[in-house]
Motif scaffolding. Structure first.
Motif, PDB file in Angstrom:
ATOM      1  N   VAL A  63       0.735  -0.883   0.014  1.00 47.09           N
ATOM      2  CA  VAL A  63      -0.542  -0.143  -0.127  1.00 47.09           C
ATOM      3  C   VAL A  63       0.537   1.040  -0.082  1.00 47.09           C
ATOM      4  CG1 VAL A  63      -1.965   1.082   1.488  1.00 47.09           C
ATOM      5  CG2 VAL A  63      -2.207  -1.136   1.413  1.00 47.09           C
ATOM      6  N   ALA A  64       0.828   2.134  -0.973  1.00 49.07           N
ATOM      7  CA  ALA A  64       1.579   3.216  -0.990  1.00 49.07           C
ATOM      8  C   ALA A  64      -0.115   4.424  -0.460  1.00 49.07           C
ATOM      9  CB  ALA A  64       1.833   3.900  -2.061  1.00 49.07           C
ATOM     10  N   VAL A  65       0.350   5.023   1.206  1.00 55.03           N
ATOM     11  CA  VAL A  65      -0.323   6.104   1.364  1.00 55.03           C
ATOM     12  C   VAL A  65      -0.136   7.406   1.261  1.00 55.03           C
ATOM     13  CG1 VAL A  65      -0.722   7.014   3.429  1.00 55.03           C
ATOM     14  CG2 VAL A  65      -0.431   4.625   3.714  1.00 55.03           C
ATOM     15  N   SER A  66      -0.543   7.773   1.344  1.00 56.75           N
ATOM     16  CA  SER A  66      -0.640   9.772   0.460  1.00 56.75           C
ATOM     17  C   SER A  66      -1.087  10.689   1.798  1.00 56.75           C
ATOM     18  CB  SER A  66      -1.319  10.526  -1.154  1.00 56.75           C
ATOM     19  OG  SER A  66      -1.537  11.833  -0.582  1.00 56.75           O
ATOM     20  N   VAL A  67      -0.344  10.986   2.122  1.00 57.90           N
ATOM     21  CA  VAL A  67      -0.134  12.365   3.568  1.00 57.90           C
ATOM     22  C   VAL A  67      -0.224  14.290   2.698  1.00 57.90           C
ATOM     23  CG1 VAL A  67       1.004  12.712   5.249  1.00 57.90           C
ATOM     24  CG2 VAL A  67       0.623  10.735   5.201  1.00 57.90           C
ATOM     25  N   THR A  68      -1.306  14.157   2.113  1.00 57.05           N
ATOM     26  CA  THR A  68      -0.535  15.697   2.015  1.00 57.05           C
ATOM     27  C   THR A  68      -0.728  17.332   3.256  1.00 57.05           C
ATOM     28  OG1 THR A  68      -2.167  15.125  -0.034  1.00 57.05           O
ATOM     29  CG2 THR A  68      -1.828  17.543   0.240  1.00 57.05           C
ATOM     30  N   VAL A  69       0.099  18.122   2.787  1.00 59.96           N
ATOM     31  CA  VAL A  69       0.312  18.542   4.235  1.00 59.96           C
ATOM     32  C   VAL A  69      -0.276  20.459   3.813  1.00 59.96           C
ATOM     33  CG1 VAL A  69       1.394  19.834   5.681  1.00 59.96           C
ATOM     34  CG2 VAL A  69       2.013  18.240   5.257  1.00 59.96           C
ATOM     35  N   ALA A  70      -1.196  21.137   3.440  1.00 59.65           N
ATOM     36  CA  ALA A  70      -1.439  22.173   3.780  1.00 59.65           C
ATOM     37  C   ALA A  70      -2.054  23.337   4.113  1.00 59.65           C
ATOM     38  CB  ALA A  70      -2.963  21.750   2.853  1.00 59.65           C
ATOM     39  N   ALA A  71      -1.302  24.474   4.077  1.00 59.06           N
ATOM     40  CA  ALA A  71      -1.522  25.012   5.175  1.00 59.06           C
ATOM     41  C   ALA A  71      -1.823  26.762   3.660  1.00 59.06           C
ATOM     42  CB  ALA A  71       0.431  25.393   5.470  1.00 59.06           C
ATOM     43  N   ILE A  80       5.948  28.938   5.722  1.00 61.73           N
ATOM     44  CA  ILE A  80       5.403  28.448   7.361  1.00 61.73           C
ATOM     45  C   ILE A  80       4.926  26.256   7.289  1.00 61.73           C
ATOM     46  CG2 ILE A  80       3.181  28.523   6.850  1.00 61.73           C
ATOM     47  CD1 ILE A  80       2.952  27.958  10.191  1.00 61.73           C
ATOM     48  N   ALA A  81       4.360  26.620   5.284  1.00 52.64           N
ATOM     49  CA  ALA A  81       4.205  24.507   5.134  1.00 52.64           C
ATOM     50  C   ALA A  81       5.479  24.410   4.352  1.00 52.64           C
ATOM     51  CB  ALA A  81       3.417  25.163   3.848  1.00 52.64           C
ATOM     52  N   PHE A  82       6.314  25.048   4.011  1.00 49.36           N
ATOM     53  CA  PHE A  82       7.885  23.914   3.726  1.00 49.36           C
ATOM     54  C   PHE A  82       8.088  23.661   5.227  1.00 49.36           C
ATOM     55  CE2 PHE A  82       7.069  26.971   0.498  1.00 49.36           C
ATOM     56  CZ  PHE A  82       7.106  25.337  -0.497  1.00 49.36           C
ATOM     57  N   ASP A  83       8.327  24.478   6.457  1.00 47.13           N
ATOM     58  CA  ASP A  83       8.197  23.900   7.908  1.00 47.13           C
ATOM     59  C   ASP A  83       7.401  22.158   7.849  1.00 47.13           C
ATOM     60  OD1 ASP A  83      10.404  24.976   8.341  1.00 47.13           O
ATOM     61  OD2 ASP A  83       9.150  27.530   8.737  1.00 47.13           O
ATOM     62  N   VAL A 114      -7.818  25.642  -4.363  1.00 46.58           N
ATOM     63  CA  VAL A 114      -7.759  26.985  -4.611  1.00 46.58           C
ATOM     64  C   VAL A 114      -6.621  28.073  -4.485  1.00 46.58           C
ATOM     65  CG1 VAL A 114      -9.767  26.094  -4.548  1.00 46.58           C
ATOM     66  CG2 VAL A 114      -8.530  26.800  -2.213  1.00 46.58           C
ATOM     67  N   ALA A 115      -6.828  29.248  -4.866  1.00 47.45           N
ATOM     68  CA  ALA A 115      -5.529  29.853  -4.697  1.00 47.45           C
ATOM     69  C   ALA A 115      -5.331  29.803  -3.110  1.00 47.45           C
ATOM     70  CB  ALA A 115      -6.042  31.484  -4.697  1.00 47.45           C
ATOM     71  N   GLY A 116      -4.096  30.502  -2.885  1.00 46.82           N
ATOM     72  CA  GLY A 116      -4.394  31.283  -1.382  1.00 46.82           C
ATOM     73  C   GLY A 116      -3.593  29.488  -0.622  1.00 46.82           C
ATOM     74  N   ILE A 117      -3.185  28.583  -1.389  1.00 51.29           N
ATOM     75  CA  ILE A 117      -2.998  27.413   0.357  1.00 51.29           C
ATOM     76  C   ILE A 117      -2.089  26.750  -0.761  1.00 51.29           C
ATOM     77  CG2 ILE A 117      -3.750  25.123   0.831  1.00 51.29           C
ATOM     78  CD1 ILE A 117      -6.654  25.950  -0.111  1.00 51.29           C
ATOM     79  N   ILE A 118      -1.115  26.337   0.072  1.00 48.71           N
ATOM     80  CA  ILE A 118       0.319  26.091  -0.450  1.00 48.71           C
ATOM     81  C   ILE A 118       0.348  23.728   0.056  1.00 48.71           C
ATOM     82  CG2 ILE A 118       2.258  25.409  -0.280  1.00 48.71           C
ATOM     83  CD1 ILE A 118       2.991  28.470   0.112  1.00 48.71           C
ATOM     84  N   ALA A 119      -0.020  22.936  -1.242  1.00 43.86           N
ATOM     85  CA  ALA A 119      -0.167  21.925  -0.298  1.00 43.86           C
ATOM     86  C   ALA A 119       0.605  21.071  -1.013  1.00 43.86           C
ATOM     87  CB  ALA A 119      -1.547  21.397  -0.707  1.00 43.86           C
ATOM     88  N   PHE A 120       1.680  19.925  -0.376  1.00 42.17           N
ATOM     89  CA  PHE A 120       2.147  18.999  -1.514  1.00 42.17           C
ATOM     90  C   PHE A 120       1.754  17.929  -0.222  1.00 42.17           C
ATOM     91  CE2 PHE A 120       4.627  22.453  -1.787  1.00 42.17           C
ATOM     92  CZ  PHE A 120       5.866  21.958  -3.083  1.00 42.17           C
ATOM     93  N   SER A 121       2.034  16.804  -1.393  1.00 46.10           N
ATOM     94  CA  SER A 121       1.196  15.678  -1.278  1.00 46.10           C
ATOM     95  C   SER A 121       2.972  14.500  -1.180  1.00 46.10           C
ATOM     96  CB  SER A 121       0.480  14.474  -2.601  1.00 46.10           C
ATOM     97  OG  SER A 121       0.238  13.069  -1.852  1.00 46.10           O
TER      98      SER A 121
END
Length: 124
Positions: A63-71, A80-83, A114-121
């Motif tokens: 199983v591959a689990v996706s963990v998306t961090v959004a700020a 802040i998102a990168f920290d 959507v605009a204004g959100i930084i997110a990485f999975s």
């Protein structure tokens, strides 16, 4: 042992190590301006699951689990998102139990939302 157990262990680990993150299951909320998310947040999902037969009718899951961090960073702290991404990864890398292999990061990708959100999975 199921996905619910893995997600629960991820939630427990992150609540202790990165308590400012709201936790949820990814249902596409980052694509919906009206989703009502609390930021910063982490959203988990199954990116992929494959199964092979072991013996006596049992299966082994890969199983591959996706963990998306959004700020939604303020103008004062655009990074802040990168920290948060670094702290989430440090908390989850090698997390495991005797019932499944430890989580090991296999990828990272920007998530468009959507605009204004930084997110990485992060994929484990």
């Amino acid at each position: 042992m199921g996905i619910k157990t893995i997600f629960s262990q991820i939630r427990e680990q992150l609540s202790g190590k990165v308590p400012e993150l709201a936790f949820g299951v990814n249902r596409g909320q980052l694509e919906d301006e009206q989703a009502g998310l609390t930021f910063p947040c982490v959203l988990v999902d199954v990116a992929q699951a494959g199964y092979t037969e072991a013996s006596h009718g049992t299966q082994v899951a890969d199983v591959a689990v996706s963990v998306t961090v959004a700020a939604m960073p303020s103008s004062d702290d655009q990074l802040i998102a990168f920290d948060l991404i670094d702290r989430v990864h440090a908390s989850l890398q090698h997390l495991g139990s005797g019932r499944y292999a430890s989580l090991v990061r296999s990828g990272k990708a920007k998530v468009y939302s959507v605009a204004g959100i930084i997110a990485f999975s992060l994929t484990y």
